[in-house]
Scaffold this motif. Structure first.
Motif, PDB file in Angstrom:
ATOM      1  N   ASN A  83       4.908 -40.662   8.974  1.00 35.39           N
ATOM      2  CA  ASN A  83       5.267 -39.404   9.627  1.00 35.39           C
ATOM      3  C   ASN A  83       4.036 -38.511   9.750  1.00 35.39           C
ATOM      4  O   ASN A  83       3.426 -38.120   8.755  1.00 35.39           O
ATOM      5  N   ASN A  84       3.667 -38.129  10.985  1.00 31.08           N
ATOM      6  CA  ASN A  84       2.488 -37.293  11.199  1.00 31.08           C
ATOM      7  C   ASN A  84       2.674 -35.892  10.631  1.00 31.08           C
ATOM      8  O   ASN A  84       1.726 -35.284  10.126  1.00 31.08           O
ATOM      9  N   ILE A  85       3.896 -35.369  10.728  1.00 27.62           N
ATOM     10  CA  ILE A  85       4.154 -34.028  10.175  1.00 27.62           C
ATOM     11  C   ILE A  85       3.941 -34.038   8.666  1.00 27.62           C
ATOM     12  O   ILE A  85       3.338 -33.115   8.090  1.00 27.62           O
ATOM     13  N   THR A  86       4.426 -35.087   8.023  1.00 30.30           N
ATOM     14  CA  THR A  86       4.236 -35.197   6.570  1.00 30.30           C
ATOM     15  C   THR A  86       2.747 -35.287   6.231  1.00 30.30           C
ATOM     16  O   THR A  86       2.289 -34.703   5.237  1.00 30.30           O
ATOM     17  N   LEU A 125      -7.718 -42.683   4.477  1.00 29.49           N
ATOM     18  CA  LEU A 125      -6.604 -43.581   4.205  1.00 29.49           C
ATOM     19  C   LEU A 125      -5.326 -43.159   4.923  1.00 29.49           C
ATOM     20  O   LEU A 125      -4.381 -43.946   5.010  1.00 29.49           O
ATOM     21  N   ILE A 126      -5.300 -41.918   5.426  1.00 29.04           N
ATOM     22  CA  ILE A 126      -4.087 -41.385   6.039  1.00 29.04           C
ATOM     23  C   ILE A 126      -4.172 -41.381   7.561  1.00 29.04           C
ATOM     24  O   ILE A 126      -3.247 -41.825   8.248  1.00 29.04           O
TER      25      ILE A 126
END
Length: 422
Positions: A83-86, A125-126
């Motif tokens: 999830n990009n928002i997360t 890493l994200i």
């Protein structure tokens, strides 16, 4: 147990341990004196609470900084993946914890440059490359702003000479810090690229293994079906005819023994033919048809068997000057074996020629007979011809067949040779 599971699920557990070690070392340095003997005094590590101690939050700033460090360290256990928002909320929370440590931490303010390095490492890493570049640029910008704010706080308490020294120190430290961020970014990109390459290679190898297994299973199934058809068409026919001859001989044994003996003779011939078909089927099923003998010797045995069965000795010409790889030897042997079988069954030939030679890096096999031939539009889908074609194509070769009713048949096989053998 849950803690260990989270560490195991981390994409780089060793990197997580390195983060904690770095945090522990830098945290210990926060309790060391800021001025050591025999060294010039350095500008103090200032924070907002040093300049404005009357702020209410300053009463709990040490505890808040320690809590921020602990939360920041534990956040490395769980990295958002989808999830990009997360991901954005996660990174913003990390930046907030770093700012708390850098602006309110007092002695712990020494840690905030290292926290930015860890932030950039985690962002690799994200996020993908654009996100990594943005986080790296944002980290450097926040570092400069924090350093500038400290300079403003320091200027309220220091002399002009001390301010100039602090400004030079800040500029040098900013250049070193920026270089460190770029180095960490490049290093992490290289590590992740290498890991992705290994993962892609592992996936490709697995797909190749599965594909090879399917091909092997399909080839095995087709070979079994071919042998089953051969046994049904040849051995089954011979045994059926043999049974009829024996039954007729038994019926005539009492009334007409001479005629019964004729049927017995025919039955014996059918039994010999059935035995030959069995031997040929067994020979076909052998996993290593050459059995550690040379290709020339194996072809000679096939020619002798063909001569005994049909009274025709194939004319063999072998112009090879070096040995061939085992897979090519096996393919050539099987193609010749299948060709001689087809000639024996259908061609009604009086002359058979075999020729093996090399032409410009290719092995050329030619099999020709002067039999009755056949129509290419109607008789090129048989299993024997298809098997020869498949064996040739599996080695990257070309399979050609020329035939016409009354004009015999000519099969030409071209197989590329490995460079080491040409």
């Amino acid at each position: 147990m849950i803690h260990l599971i989270k560490i195991k699920n981390h994409p780089f557990p060793s990197l997580l341990y390195l983060e904690w070690i770095l945090l522990a070392i830098t945290a210990l340095t926060a309790f060391l004196p800021s001025q050591l003997p025999r060294f010039r005094p350095k500008p103090p590590e200032l924070s907002i609470c040093d300049a404005f101690p009357e702020l209410s939050i300053c009463s709990i700033s040490p505890e808040l900084s320690i809590f921020s460090l602990i939360v920041f360290a534990l956040m490395g256990l769980i990295l958002p993946k989808r999830n990009n928002i997360t991901k954005v909320i996660y990174t913003a929370s990390e930046i907030l914890l770093i700012l708390i440590t850098g602006l309110l931490g007092g002695r712990f303010a020494r840690l905030f440059p290292f926290l930015y390095i860890i932030l950039v490492t985690r962002s690799c890493l994200i996020f993908q490359l654009p996100g990594r570049l943005f986080i790296t640029s944002l980290s450097f910008t926040l570092f400069l702003l924090t350093t500038q704010l400290k300079y403003q706080l320091f200027s309220f308490q220091a002399s002009a000479q001390a301010q100039e020294r602090f400004r030079f120190f800040s500029l040098s430290w900013s250049l070193v810090f920026g270089s460190s961020l770029v180095f960490v970014l490049l290093m992490m990109n290289a590590v992740l690229s290498e890991r992705q390459s290994r993962e892609k290679l592992a996936v490709a190898n697995e797909k190749l293994r599965q594909y090879a297994m399917r091909i092997e299973n399909q080839a095995t199934l087709e070979e079994r079906n071919r042998i089953a058809r051969e046994i049904h068409d040849s051995l089954g026919h011979s045994l059926t005819a043999l049974n009829l001859q024996l039954e007729t001989a038994l019926k005539l044994w009492q009334s007409n023994p001479i005629k019964a003996q004729t049927f017995l003779t025919t039955a014996k011939e059918l039994g010999s033919k059935a035995l030959k078909d069995v031997r040929q089927s067994v020979s076909t099923m052998r996993s290593n048809p050459l059995q550690e003998q040379s290709l020339e010797r194996a072809i000679a045995i096939l020619s002798e068997d063909f001569h005994r069965s049909n009274g025709i000795l194939p004319i063999c010409r072998n112009n090879l000057e070096y040995s061939l790889p085992a897979e090519i030897n096996t393919a050539i042997y099987r193609i010749i074996q299948e060709s001689l079988t087809n000639i024996s069954r259908y061609a009604v030939a009086t002359e058979v020629k075999l020729e093996i030679t090399t032409i410009k890096g290719y092995l050329r096999l030619t099999i020709q007979d002067n039999g009755k031939g056949f129509d290419l539009k109607q008789n090129t889908t048989g299993y024997g011809l298809q098997s020869m074609r498949d064996r040739t194509l599996a080695l990257g070769g070309e399979f050609n067949i020329n035939s016409a009713p009354g004009y015999g048949c000519k099969i030409t096989v071209n197989i590329p040779l490995p460079r080491l053998t040409t």
